[in-house]
Design an enzyme around this catalytic site. Structure first.
Site, PDB file in Angstrom:
ATOM      1  N   ASP A  67       8.551 -19.149   5.732  1.00 23.13           N
ATOM      2  CA  ASP A  67       9.923 -19.176   6.224  1.00 23.13           C
ATOM      3  C   ASP A  67      10.007 -19.785   7.617  1.00 23.13           C
ATOM      4  O   ASP A  67       8.991 -20.044   8.274  1.00 23.13           O
ATOM      5  CB  ASP A  67      10.534 -17.760   6.207  1.00 23.13           C
ATOM      6  CG  ASP A  67       9.638 -16.716   6.865  1.00 23.13           C
ATOM      7  OD1 ASP A  67       8.673 -17.098   7.546  1.00 23.13           O
ATOM      8  OD2 ASP A  67       9.914 -15.513   6.703  1.00 23.13           O
ATOM      9  N   ASN A 136      12.916  -3.212   6.559  1.00 22.16           N
ATOM     10  CA  ASN A 136      13.850  -2.909   5.466  1.00 22.16           C
ATOM     11  C   ASN A 136      13.294  -3.346   4.110  1.00 22.16           C
ATOM     12  O   ASN A 136      14.037  -3.440   3.135  1.00 22.16           O
ATOM     13  CB  ASN A 136      15.210  -3.582   5.738  1.00 22.16           C
ATOM     14  CG  ASN A 136      15.099  -5.093   5.833  1.00 22.16           C
ATOM     15  OD1 ASN A 136      14.016  -5.664   5.640  1.00 22.16           O
ATOM     16  ND2 ASN A 136      16.199  -5.764   6.132  1.00 22.16           N
ATOM     17  N   HIS A 138      11.958  -6.323   3.409  1.00 22.24           N
ATOM     18  CA  HIS A 138      12.059  -7.751   3.084  1.00 22.24           C
ATOM     19  C   HIS A 138      10.678  -8.402   3.073  1.00 22.24           C
ATOM     20  O   HIS A 138       9.750  -7.928   3.719  1.00 22.24           O
ATOM     21  CB  HIS A 138      13.048  -8.481   4.006  1.00 22.24           C
ATOM     22  CG  HIS A 138      12.601  -8.761   5.403  1.00 22.24           C
ATOM     23  ND1 HIS A 138      13.458  -8.678   6.489  1.00 22.24           N
ATOM     24  CD2 HIS A 138      11.411  -9.156   5.922  1.00 22.24           C
ATOM     25  CE1 HIS A 138      12.806  -9.014   7.583  1.00 22.24           C
ATOM     26  NE2 HIS A 138      11.559  -9.299   7.270  1.00 22.24           N
ATOM     27  N   GLU A 143      16.069 -10.789   2.081  1.00 17.30           N
ATOM     28  CA  GLU A 143      16.634  -9.532   2.550  1.00 17.30           C
ATOM     29  C   GLU A 143      17.104  -8.672   1.372  1.00 17.30           C
ATOM     30  O   GLU A 143      17.518  -9.207   0.338  1.00 17.30           O
ATOM     31  CB  GLU A 143      17.836  -9.821   3.452  1.00 17.30           C
ATOM     32  CG  GLU A 143      17.498 -10.626   4.705  1.00 17.30           C
ATOM     33  CD  GLU A 143      16.913  -9.768   5.819  1.00 17.30           C
ATOM     34  OE1 GLU A 143      16.246  -8.757   5.525  1.00 17.30           O
ATOM     35  OE2 GLU A 143      17.124 -10.112   6.991  1.00 17.30           O
TER      36      GLU A 143
HETATM   37  C1  GLP Z   1       9.943 -11.384   9.929  1.00 16.77           C
HETATM   38  C2  GLP Z   1       9.340 -12.457   8.988  1.00 16.77           C
HETATM   39  C3  GLP Z   1       8.525 -11.862   7.885  1.00 16.77           C
HETATM   40  C4  GLP Z   1       7.629 -10.793   8.470  1.00 16.77           C
HETATM   41  C5  GLP Z   1       8.461  -9.654   8.952  1.00 16.77           C
HETATM   42  C6  GLP Z   1       7.641  -8.565   9.636  1.00 16.77           C
HETATM   43  O1  GLP Z   1      11.310 -11.273   9.834  1.00 16.77           O
HETATM   44  N1  GLP Z   1      10.293 -13.344   8.419  1.00 16.77           N
HETATM   45  O2  GLP Z   1       7.806 -12.866   7.207  1.00 16.77           O
HETATM   46  O3  GLP Z   1       6.737 -10.328   7.477  1.00 16.77           O
HETATM   47  O4  GLP Z   1       9.490 -10.076   9.805  1.00 16.77           O
HETATM   48  O5  GLP Z   1       7.296  -8.942  10.914  1.00 16.77           O
HETATM   49  P1  GLP Z   1       6.221  -8.210  11.802  1.00 16.77           P
HETATM   50  O6  GLP Z   1       4.903  -8.553  11.204  1.00 16.77           O
HETATM   51  O7  GLP Z   1       6.387  -8.778  13.172  1.00 16.77           O
HETATM   52  O8  GLP Z   1       6.523  -6.776  11.735  1.00 16.77           O
END
Ligand code: GLP
Length: 242
Positions: A67, A136, A138, A143
């Site tokens: 992403d 959440n 995702h 989402e």
């Molecule tokens: C972001 C990314 C995800 C990631 C998630 C968790 O929004 N788009 O790909 O897995 O959040 O992030 P973190 O690893 O910083 O908790």
């Protein structure tokens, strides 16, 4: 889903890096599915160390990232392209021409998304995909949505919860992009092997929902339970509510 619970973040990162290194060693021209966020940073650090100390060779490797914010330019230090260069690509012998991150400057996002999906197919699919999990539930930027999820790469609106969670990286909430380009669940399922990582108490509710035994688009990560080769590597804190 195979589940491995580790003592802490370091152990989780080392195990995940081992899984990736095994794929690279078995298939020099493999395709890596990569993710951003705090969670995989330790794994990238381990892979860089394996490259430096043991000559883990990325010269024929290709990569596809999950992403990217939209809109955002690649030189913005909050862009996921910048993140990947900073944490991995600049420190291993990967050819950057073989690295793919969704283009946060695409003028026509719909065409871009179709081409990105075709690119994944043209590469022959992803050999191993790493995922983090949002608070959440995702994955990527898919989402939670009771009305359903878009299967392939697409432009999506971020939820207030995600904008707030990601605002910690920006100087103000207003600067967090409100949209993102993301691979869909179907794109992720094209990976032959998936490793999902979770660390810390903040992820405990999401991990519990993912493993609750119910597949639902209100917890996109729960869909991973129907992929044939998924390993969850998470630390004790993230597993504490299961
Ligand atoms: C972001 C990314 C995800 C990631 C998630 C968790 O929004 N788009 O790909 O897995 O959040 O992030 P973190 O690893 O910083 O908790």
């Amino acid at each position: 889903m195979k589940v491995i619970v580790t003592k802490n973040y370091e152990e989780m990162s080392a195990l995940a890096a081992k899984e990736f290194a095994a794929v690279i060693q078995n298939k020099a021209d493999c395709v890596l599915g990569l993710a951003t966020g705090d969670t995989p940073i330790g794994m990238y650090r381990e892979l860089v160390a394996m490259h430096e100390k043991n000559g883990l060779d990325f010269s024929k490797v290709s990569s596809v990232n999950l992403d990217e914010y939209y809109p955002i330019t690649p030189d913005n230090d909050q862009s996921y392209r910048y993140f990947m260069n900073y944490h991995l690509f600049d420190h291993v012998n990967i050819d950057k021409a073989n690295t793919n991150v969704p283009d946060g400057t695409a003028v026509d996002p719909d065409t871009f998304c179709r081409d990105y999906e075709a690119k994944i197919d043209a590469l022959g699919g992803i050999d191993i995909q790493v995922l983090g999990i949002g608070r959440n539930g995702h994955i990527g930027f898919n989402e939670p949505d009771a009305n359903g999820l878009i299967p392939d790469t697409h432009l999506t609106d971020l939820t207030a919860n995600t904008i707030e969670a990601n605002s910690r990286f920006f100087s103000s909430m207003d600067e967090v992009p409100k949209q993102a380009l993301t691979m869909g669940i179907h794109s992720v399922f094209k990976a032959r092997k998936i490793v999902i990582l979770a660390s810390g108490e903040g992820k405990a509710d999401a991990v519990r929902a993912m493993l609750a035994g119910k597949i639902t688009t209100t917890c996109p990560a729960s869909l991973l339970c129907i992929h044939p080769d998924v390993t969850l590597i998470c630390d004790e804190a993230a597993y504490s509510k299961v």
